[in-house]
Design an enzyme around this catalytic site. Structure first.
Site, short mmCIF file in Angstrom:
data_model
loop_
_atom_site.label_atom_id
_atom_site.label_comp_id
_atom_site.label_asym_id
_atom_site.label_seq_id
_atom_site.Cartn_x
_atom_site.Cartn_y
_atom_site.Cartn_z
N ASN A 129 33.99 36.54 46.44
CA ASN A 129 35.11 35.70 46.04
C ASN A 129 35.96 36.44 45.02
O ASN A 129 35.63 37.56 44.62
CB ASN A 129 34.61 34.34 45.52
CG ASN A 129 33.77 34.49 44.26
OD1 ASN A 129 34.28 34.86 43.21
ND2 ASN A 129 32.47 34.23 44.38
N ARG A 130 37.03 35.83 44.57
CA ARG A 130 38.03 36.54 43.78
C ARG A 130 37.74 36.58 42.28
O ARG A 130 38.54 37.10 41.52
CB ARG A 130 39.41 35.93 44.04
CG ARG A 130 39.89 36.17 45.47
CD ARG A 130 41.25 35.54 45.70
NE ARG A 130 42.22 35.96 44.70
CZ ARG A 130 43.25 35.23 44.28
NH1 ARG A 130 43.45 34.05 44.79
NH2 ARG A 130 44.07 35.70 43.36
#
Ligand code: CTP
Ligand code: CA
Length: 226
Positions: A34-35
């Site tokens: 994920n970011r």
């Protein structure tokens, strides 16, 4: 009466912080991620150490340097993070769970690199443990602080997580906002407390927000001891 955060206001406290995203391996060269960069959690760990706390930082993969005075435990997957967190939990006064934990992992991790073929590839994902939920179930003396990353209905979802995970407070942000959330040095949050209070904070540097979060944590620790 004047109050200075520099006065070692967390001396003698043991605080566990988790930060960054987890990586869930698919094969030896690929993962689901994920970011999250980990910046928010690293700022909290750094500030807690400056205030005199004994800080353990359980971190997913990130190039960010370990803050001064912090003991860092590197992990990769959500299951690694679960094990590292529970190994420390009993002795902690507080847990601040800033990590972006993957909710799902590939049901199987291939031993060798997956080769492409002409058709579609279907992945089956299986649920990871909800670390913070389990911490809430097993909470005794600890103060528990969660984060909520939302793109809509922020207050409703954040309050739901606060209750379900048995937290003392939760820091919620709308990650769809340009200056909040992933990969930026600022954040724009609301904080929801177990007693029903809510606070709206202006856009601020993540380093400043770390100070706000630790001010609230200090209040919670103080109230608990009264
Ligand atoms: N969290 C956790 N373990 C998980 C998932 C989340 O400990 N497997 C923690 C996060 O570190 C964060 C809080 O729970 O402090 C909320 O994470 P978030 O992803 O916003 O909420 P979820 O409960 O996973 O719900 P959803 O992703 O469906 O919104
Ligand atoms: Ca989630």
């Amino acid at each position: 009466e004047a109050y200075f955060a520099s006065a070692q206001s967390l001396a003698g406290r043991r605080i566990l912080v988790t930060a960054a995203g987890t990586e869930e391996p698919l094969d030896p060269v690929r993962y689901l991620g994920n970011r999250s960069t980990g910046r928010m959690g690293f700022e909290v760990a750094a500030e807690a150490a400056r205030r005199g706390a004994e800080v353990v930082l359980v971190a997913g993969p990130t190039p960010i340097a370990t803050p001064a005075g912090v003991r860092r435990v590197n992990v990769r997957s959500a299951r690694d993070m679960h094990a590292a967190v529970f190994a420390e939990y009993d002795s902690m006064d507080a847990v601040i769970k800033a990590a972006a934990v993957a909710d799902y992992r590939p049901a199987e991790t291939a031993e060798h690199k997956i080769k492409k073929s002409d058709g579609e590839l279907t992945l089956t994902l299986t649920r990871n443990p909800d670390i913070l939920y389990e911490l809430g179930q097993k909470k005794r003396h600890q103060i528990l602080v969660g984060f909520a990353a939302e793109t809509q209905n922020v207050a409703e979802y954040a309050r739901g997580k606060l209750a379900k995970k048995n937290l003392d407070f939760i820091v919620a942000n709308n990650v769809a906002e340009k200056d909040a959330g992933f990969g930026v040095p600022t954040n724009h949050v609301q904080i929801f407390f177990a007693d029903g209070r809510a606070e709206d904070h202006p856009l601020m540097a993540k380093s400043a927000l770390a100070g706000v979060i630790l001010d609230r944590l200090e209040e919670a620790l103080k109230n608990k001891n009264e």
